[in-house]
Design a protein around this motif. Structure first.
Motif, short mmCIF file in Angstrom:
data_model
loop_
_atom_site.label_atom_id
_atom_site.label_comp_id
_atom_site.label_asym_id
_atom_site.label_seq_id
_atom_site.Cartn_x
_atom_site.Cartn_y
_atom_site.Cartn_z
N ARG A 187 -3.92 -2.13 1.86
CA ARG A 187 -2.91 -2.37 2.89
C ARG A 187 -1.64 -2.93 2.25
O ARG A 187 -1.69 -3.63 1.25
N ILE B 138 -13.96 -6.42 8.03
CA ILE B 138 -13.37 -6.09 9.33
C ILE B 138 -14.01 -6.93 10.43
O ILE B 138 -13.33 -7.43 11.33
N TYR C 259 -10.30 -9.13 9.37
CA TYR C 259 -9.27 -8.62 8.46
C TYR C 259 -8.66 -7.32 9.02
O TYR C 259 -9.22 -6.68 9.89
N LEU D 124 -10.97 -3.39 1.63
CA LEU D 124 -11.62 -3.77 2.89
C LEU D 124 -12.92 -2.99 3.10
O LEU D 124 -13.00 -1.80 2.80
N ASN E 242 -4.43 -10.16 12.47
CA ASN E 242 -5.35 -9.84 11.38
C ASN E 242 -5.27 -10.86 10.25
O ASN E 242 -4.22 -11.43 9.97
N GLU F 183 -2.25 -5.67 -0.73
CA GLU F 183 -3.54 -6.36 -0.73
C GLU F 183 -4.34 -5.94 -1.97
O GLU F 183 -4.43 -4.76 -2.30
N VAL G 53 -10.64 3.68 -0.11
CA VAL G 53 -9.91 2.86 0.87
C VAL G 53 -8.55 2.56 0.27
O VAL G 53 -8.46 2.04 -0.85
N SER H 56 -0.13 -4.28 10.86
CA SER H 56 -1.15 -4.06 9.83
C SER H 56 -1.63 -2.62 9.94
O SER H 56 -2.06 -2.18 11.00
N GLU H 57 -1.54 -1.88 8.85
CA GLU H 57 -1.91 -0.46 8.84
C GLU H 57 -3.18 -0.27 8.01
O GLU H 57 -3.25 -0.72 6.86
N TYR H 58 -4.15 0.42 8.59
CA TYR H 58 -5.42 0.69 7.90
C TYR H 58 -5.47 2.16 7.52
O TYR H 58 -5.18 3.04 8.35
N SER H 59 -5.85 2.45 6.29
CA SER H 59 -5.83 3.83 5.82
C SER H 59 -6.95 4.07 4.82
O SER H 59 -7.15 3.27 3.89
#
Length: 376
Positions: free
Chosen positions: A255, A372, A376, A367, A320, A363, A252, A164-167
């Motif tokens: 994902r 979080i 998630y 987020l 996640n 997604e 945001v 899972s990558e958050y950016s």
């Protein structure tokens, strides 16, 4: 449940043993069968029948067929959440395909949370059953969602490469005169007393007005063809204008999740199940044409998906959570490393021996910190 007589069990014991038993041996075997629960009864056609009972008994379709036993404890579940304009037709097709959910299992009202009885899938080991079809919170349609009806479900083994990558996106911006004005306001607010605040404000306004006048004069001069006046002033004075470059938060980034499954059938049923699973994803990622009212002018938006990671009948909270998703790509490779098929066993043709299916999801919900904190 209908009762089973001892004579019937003796016959059953003989059948599963593979050899003729004496009357005394058959009675002993039948007595052992009577002590077992229905889930422990052996199946002559199932080599894995001695394993733990399938915890995915609720799933309309799954792969592999023994998913959920002791050796296949990790799995994923994909639920299709249909557009309200397509829900009835989707439900009918999914039922015919064999991956649909029963109407009593999935019920929803417009704008409300769909309550789905997910069998043994729980939020924790001893927790409540997971609810499917929850309306996303951080969307413009949160109070009146168009996707609330659960119409299908597929359970698959856990593939390799789960991540899972958050950016988030931050960008540079030149505040310029707005930055100068902001600085003046901040200096005013942080001054220790009233006299200091007034003095800071007037100083800031004066600087702001002077800079604005200079900008106007420079702009007029450059517009008149006098060249780069700003650059000339910098050379003469030895001072360069501060553009007030700041880094500001912009957005945001949604994902993205990609899963690749290697589908190699071991039985005729698994061959048919694989075909149904591929159809399930292809069907729900595509729109339906609106012909009744608009004459084809509009599409009925495709289904959305809910995805859950699970282990032995409960959500795996060490991984996640995933919010509502859209399926953006499905790749089906029927012959990686060489195309081979089984011998034909039905009127549909010859099924490939090995199929690689890659699913790409994005997604649909942004987020935030509260999400979080929920995992998630």
């Amino acid at each position: 449940m209908a009762s089973i007589k001892l004579g019937q069990l003796m016959s059953l014991a003989n059948k599963f043993s593979g050899n003729a038993l004496s009357n005394q041996q058959a009675k002993a075997a039948a007595s052992n069968l009577l002590k077992q629960s229905p889930l422990e009864m052996p199946d002559a056609k199932a080599p894995t029948s001695h394993m733990k009972a399938n915890t995915l008994s609720f799933a309309p379709i799954q792969f592999p067929s023994d998913l959920g036993n002791d050796e296949q404890g990790h799995f994923m579940i994909f639920y299709s959440i249909s557009n309200k304009h397509s829900a009835i037709a989707d439900q009918k097709f999914m039922k015919e395909l064999g991956v649909g959910v029963s109407t009593y299992e999935a019920q929803s009202g417009e704008g409300s949370e769909a309550s789905y009885s997910v069998g043994r899938l729980k939020s924790s080991r001893n927790g409540d059953r997971v609810k499917i079809g929850k309306t996303p919170r951080n969307t413009v349609t949160a109070k009146k969602s168009t996707h609330t009806q659960v119409t299908g479900a597929v359970a698959l083994y856990m593939p390799p490469g789960i991540k899972s990558e958050y950016s988030v996106q931050n960008g540079e911006t030149e505040l310029g005169m707005a930055g100068l004005a902001t600085k003046a306001v901040i200096n005013t607010v942080t001054a220790s007393d009233t006299e200091g605040q007034i003095s800071a404000f007037l100083e800031g306004v004066g600087g702001f007005a002077l800079d604005a006048g200079k900008k106007l004069a420079v702009g007029m001069g450059e517009a008149a063809g006098l060249g780069d006046i700003t650059g000339a002033l910098s050379k003469v004075t030895g001072l360069a204008e501060n553009p007030f470059v700041e880094v500001v938060f912009e957005r945001v980034n949604p994902r993205k999740f990609t899963y690749t499954f290697n589908l190699q059938a071991r039985t005729q049923k698994e061959v048919q199940d694989i075909n149904k699973i591929i159809t399930f994803f292809k069907f729900h990622m595509h729109p339906e044409m609106e012909n009744d009212v608009s004459g084809g002018r509009y599409f009925k938006v495709p289904s959305e998906f809910e995805i859950h990671y699970a282990y032995n009948g409960q959500v795996n909270n060490y991984l996640n959570k995933i919010s509502r998703c859209v399926l953006t790509g499905t790749t089906v490779d029927y012959g990686e490393g060489g195309f081979t098929t089984f011998r034909q066993f039905d009127d549909q043709g010859a099924a490939p021996v090995s199929i690689n299916m890659t699913l790409s999801f994005t997604e649909a919900e942004i987020l935030t910190k509260d999400m979080i904190m929920e995992g998630y």
